[in-house]
Scaffold this active site. Structure first.
Site, PDB file in Angstrom:
ATOM      1  N   ARG A  34       0.836  -1.214   0.000  1.00  0.00           N
ATOM      2  CA  ARG A  34       0.000   0.000   0.000  1.00  0.00           C
ATOM      3  C   ARG A  34       0.871   1.264   0.000  1.00  0.00           C
ATOM      4  O   ARG A  34       0.636   2.190  -0.738  1.00  0.00           O
ATOM      5  CB  ARG A  34      -0.913  -0.037   1.232  1.00  0.00           C
ATOM      6  CG  ARG A  34      -2.160   0.796   1.121  1.00  0.00           C
ATOM      7  CD  ARG A  34      -3.207   0.277   2.099  1.00  0.00           C
ATOM      8  NE  ARG A  34      -2.624   0.004   3.416  1.00  0.00           N
ATOM      9  CZ  ARG A  34      -2.676   0.809   4.464  1.00  0.00           C
ATOM     10  NH1 ARG A  34      -3.285   1.960   4.360  1.00  0.00           N
ATOM     11  NH2 ARG A  34      -2.129   0.465   5.616  1.00  0.00           N
ATOM     12  N   SER A 129       1.394 -21.446   8.481  1.00  0.00           N
ATOM     13  CA  SER A 129       1.955 -21.490   9.834  1.00  0.00           C
ATOM     14  C   SER A 129       3.467 -21.650   9.811  1.00  0.00           C
ATOM     15  O   SER A 129       4.020 -22.292   8.932  1.00  0.00           O
ATOM     16  CB  SER A 129       1.352 -22.646  10.631  1.00  0.00           C
ATOM     17  OG  SER A 129       1.939 -22.677  11.911  1.00  0.00           O
ATOM     18  N   LYS A 183      -6.574 -24.049   9.862  1.00  0.00           N
ATOM     19  CA  LYS A 183      -5.546 -23.198  10.480  1.00  0.00           C
ATOM     20  C   LYS A 183      -6.035 -22.658  11.826  1.00  0.00           C
ATOM     21  O   LYS A 183      -5.274 -22.544  12.791  1.00  0.00           O
ATOM     22  CB  LYS A 183      -5.166 -22.051   9.534  1.00  0.00           C
ATOM     23  CG  LYS A 183      -4.192 -21.023  10.140  1.00  0.00           C
ATOM     24  CD  LYS A 183      -2.892 -21.681  10.548  1.00  0.00           C
ATOM     25  CE  LYS A 183      -1.778 -20.845  11.095  1.00  0.00           C
ATOM     26  NZ  LYS A 183      -1.943 -19.598  11.704  1.00  0.00           N
ATOM     27  N   HIS A 186      -5.652 -25.363  14.264  1.00  0.00           N
ATOM     28  CA  HIS A 186      -4.203 -25.462  14.531  1.00  0.00           C
ATOM     29  C   HIS A 186      -3.830 -24.462  15.627  1.00  0.00           C
ATOM     30  O   HIS A 186      -3.119 -24.769  16.584  1.00  0.00           O
ATOM     31  CB  HIS A 186      -3.430 -25.172  13.243  1.00  0.00           C
ATOM     32  CG  HIS A 186      -1.969 -24.865  13.425  1.00  0.00           C
ATOM     33  ND1 HIS A 186      -1.519 -23.653  13.928  1.00  0.00           N
ATOM     34  CD2 HIS A 186      -0.858 -25.608  13.197  1.00  0.00           C
ATOM     35  CE1 HIS A 186      -0.199 -23.668  13.988  1.00  0.00           C
ATOM     36  NE2 HIS A 186       0.227 -24.845  13.545  1.00  0.00           N
ATOM     37  N   ASN A 187      -4.326 -23.232  15.490  1.00  0.00           N
ATOM     38  CA  ASN A 187      -3.982 -22.198  16.464  1.00  0.00           C
ATOM     39  C   ASN A 187      -4.611 -22.474  17.828  1.00  0.00           C
ATOM     40  O   ASN A 187      -4.016 -22.154  18.864  1.00  0.00           O
ATOM     41  CB  ASN A 187      -4.421 -20.822  15.954  1.00  0.00           C
ATOM     42  CG  ASN A 187      -3.462 -20.276  14.908  1.00  0.00           C
ATOM     43  OD1 ASN A 187      -2.733 -21.036  14.279  1.00  0.00           O
ATOM     44  ND2 ASN A 187      -3.460 -18.987  14.710  1.00  0.00           N
ATOM     45  N   GLU A 190      -2.343 -24.726  19.387  1.00  0.00           N
ATOM     46  CA  GLU A 190      -1.160 -23.900  19.730  1.00  0.00           C
ATOM     47  C   GLU A 190      -1.396 -23.175  21.066  1.00  0.00           C
ATOM     48  O   GLU A 190      -0.531 -23.192  21.954  1.00  0.00           O
ATOM     49  CB  GLU A 190      -0.945 -22.907  18.587  1.00  0.00           C
ATOM     50  CG  GLU A 190       0.135 -21.876  18.755  1.00  0.00           C
ATOM     51  CD  GLU A 190       0.137 -20.882  17.559  1.00  0.00           C
ATOM     52  OE1 GLU A 190       0.225 -21.334  16.395  1.00  0.00           O
ATOM     53  OE2 GLU A 190       0.024 -19.659  17.797  1.00  0.00           O
TER      54      GLU A 190
END
Ligand code: 6PG
Length: 473
Positions: A34, A129, A183, A186-187, A190
Site C-alpha cells: 500500500r 503457519s 488453520k 491449529h492455532n 497452539e
C-alpha cells in the site's frame, strides 16, 4: 520484459519472507505494498539482486504477472483483505487466482470464495503457519477452495513448503473456508500447548523452587522424548534461558504477565461450542489469556482473597529424568489439546461437508508449523489405521499413554489445588479424561431437574421411549 510467475501483496515480515521463499524456488515475483516506500525499501534491501520487481499501483502489479495470475495476499484479516480484493478485482481476468494467506475467519473465506468464483476468478483461503522463519525457510500451508484453483498453484506451494520424510507440508484441504478453518484449529491447539508449558513452568518455579536454567534443562530433556519433542518445547527452553543484557537476569521474569490474542483461539472455541465439540483444554488456555489480561483486578484481589500456602511436599521426580510426574501431566494435556482439536475437525468436516483427510492434516503439521511435534507422527498413524476414529485417545498407543500417566496428572493437579496455584489446562484435561472414560455420568440428575421444572422429558436406561414424571406432587 517477461512477466513474473508470482505476485505478492503486503510486505509485512510474513509477506517479505514468503516472496523470498518463492523466488528462491524459481518463481520470479512482483510485489505490491500500500505504501510504495516500503516496496522500494524492500527492493533495495532484502529483495535486491533477486528476480523480484516492485509495482507502485495495482494495475501495474497485475499487468506484470503472467496469466493465469497467481497472487498471494498477506494483509491483515478482515476489512483490509476485503479492501484489497475490491481494489484489485477490476484488473483481474477470468481464471486469475487470489490466495489469502492471512489468518482470516473461515466464514469470511466461505463468502469470498463464492463472490470471487461468481466473477470467474479462483480464490484460495490458505492457512500459513511457521512464523517469520517458517515463511522464509518452509512453512506448513493449509489451502482451501475449489480443487481446480488449488491445482493451479500446487507446483508453487509444494516447493515453498517445509519438507518432512513423507513429503511437503502442504495438501489440498477441502472446499470453501476449510483451509482457514483447519488453520484456526491449529492455532487453538497452539494456544493449548503454550498454556500447558506455562503452567509447568509455574509449578517448577513456585512449587519446586527452580530457576530458569533448571526449568530449561527439564524442557531440554522433554524435547528429547517421543511424547514431547516439539517446536514449542524447544522455544520454551530458549525463552527460559534468555538473559537481560543489562543485568544478566532472566528476561522472562521481566515480561508483563498479560497474554494477547488475535482471534483464532477464540474462533476455535466458538466453533466448538457451535458444533457441540468438547475442547476444554483449549478453552482453558483461552480463558487463561483472558484472566491474564485482568492484571489490575488480580493485583487488587491478591490482597483481599486468601488461599493456601504453597505446599512444597510434592516430588515431581528427578530433574535429571525430566521430572516424570510433571511430565505425565504435560504429556496428557498436550495429547488432549491435539485430541480435542482433531475431534473438532472431524465434527466440522461432517457439518460443513469439508471431507477433511485427518492423516493428511497430521502429515502437513509435522514440519514448518508452530505445533510441529513428534506426536503428530503417532496422530497420523492412528488416523491412517482408522480414518473414522472418533477420538484420538481411543487409539491403542494413546490409550496406553492415558492409562500410564493419568495417576501422575491427578497428583500434579491435586498438588496445585492444595497450593492454591492455577493450572487451568492441566485441571481441565483431568476432568476431560475422567469424564470421557466414565460410562455413566451424573447428568441423569440434570435431566430429572429439567423435566421437573420444564417438562423437558427424559430417556430411560431400562426401556425405550420418552418419559415425563410429576416430580412434585
Ligand atoms: C502460526 C501462528 C500465527 C499466529 C500467531 C499469533 O501458525 O504461525 O499461529 O499464525 O498468528 O501465533 O496468534 P495469537 O496472537 O492469537 O497468539
Amino acid at each position: 520484459m517477461s512477466k513474473a510467475h508470482f505476485g505478492l501483496i503486503g510486505l509485512g515480515v510474513m509477506g517479505e519472507n514468503l516472496v523470498l521463499n518463492a523466488e528462491r524456488n524459481g518463481f520470479s515475483s512482483v510485489v505490491y505494498n500500500r505504501t510504495y516506500s516500503k516496496t522500494e525499501e524492500f527492493l533495495k534491501g532484502r529483495g535486491s539482486g533477486k528476480s523480484i520487481t516492485g509495482a507502485s499501483d495495482l494495475k501495474e502489479f497485475v499487468d506484470s504477472l503472467e496469466r493465469p495470475r497467481r497472487i498471494l495476499m498477506m494483509v491483515k484479516a478482515g476489512k483490509a483483505t476485503d479492501a484489497v480484493i475490491n481494489n484489485i478485482s477490476p484488473y483481474l481476468e477470468e481464471g486469475d487466482l487470489l490466495i489469502d494467506g492471512g489468518n482470516s475467519e473461515f466464514r469470511d473465506t466461505e463468502r469470498r470464495v463464492l463472490e470471487l468464483e461468481r466473477k470467474s476468478f479462483g480464490y484460495i483461503g490458505m492457512g500459513v503457519s511457521g512464523g517469520a522463519k517458517g515463511a522464509l525457510e518452509g512453512p506448513s500451508m493449509m489451502p482451501g477452495g475449489t480443487k481446480s484453483s488449488y491445482d493451479a498453484i500446487e507446483s508453487l506451494l509444494v516447493k515453498m513448503a517445509a519438507q518432512v520424510e513423507d513429503g511437503p507440508c502442504v495438501t489440498y484441504i477441502g472446499p470453501g473456508g476449510s483451509g482457514h478453518f483447519v488453520k484456526t484449529v491449529h492455532n487453538g491447539i497452539e494456544y493449548g500447548i503454550e498454556q500447558i508449558l506455562a503452567e509447568a513452568y509455574d509449578l517448577m518455579k513456585r512449587v519446586a523452587g527452580m530457576n530458569g536454567d533448571q526449568i530449561a534443562d527439564v524442557m531440554a530433556y522433554w524435547n528429547k522424548t517421543e511424547e514431547l519433542c516439539s517446536y514449542l518445547v524447544e522455544i520454551t527452553e530458549a525463552c527460559l534461558r534468555a538473559k537481560d543484557q543489562n543485568d544478566g537476569t532472566y528476561i522472562v521474569e521481566k515480561i508483563m504477565d498479560k497474554a494477547g490474542q488475535k482471534g483464532t483461539g477464540l474462533w476455535t472455541v466458538v466453533s466448538a461450542l457451535e458444533l457441540g465439540a468438547s475442547v476444554p483444554t483449549i478453552y482453558a488456555s483461552l480463558n487463561g489469556r483472558v484472566m491474564s489480561s485482568m492484571k489490575s483486578q488480580r493485583v487488587q484481589a491478591e490482597k483481599i482473597l486468601d488461599g493456601p500456602a504453597i505446599s512444597h511436599s510434592i516430588d515431581f521426580g528427578s530433574q535429571l529424568n525430566g521430572m516424570p510426574l510433571l511430565m505425565d501431566a504435560v504429556v496428557l494435556a498436550t495429547m488432549a489439546s491435539y485430541a480435542q482439536g482433531m475431534d473438532l475437525l472431524r465434527i466440522a468436516s461432517v457439518e460443513y461437508n469439508y471431507d477433511l483427510k485427518m492423516p493428511a492434516i497430521a502429515q502437513i503439521w509435522k514440519g514448518g508449523c508452530i505445533i510441529r511435534s513428534r506426536l503428530l507422527k503417532h496422530i497420523q498413524f492412528a488416523y491412517e489405521q482408522n480414518p473414522s476414529l472418533s477420538n484420538l485417545l481411543l487409539d491403542s498407543w494413546f490409550s496406553e499413554q492415558v492409562n500410564d500417566r493419568l495417576p501422575g496428572l491427578a497428583k500434579v493437579v491435586a498438588c496445585a489445588a492444595k497450593s492454591g496455584l492455577p493450572v487451568p489446562c492441566l485441571s481441565s484435561t483431568l476432568d476431560y479424561l475422567n469424564s470421557y472414560r466414565t460410562a455413566r455420568l451424573p447428568q441423569n440428575l440434570v435431566q430429572a431437574m429439567r423435566d421437573c421444572f420444564g417438562s423437558h422429558t427424559y430417556e430411560r436406561v431400562d426401556m425405550e421411549g420418552t418419559f415425563h414424571t410429576e416430580w412434585i406432587k
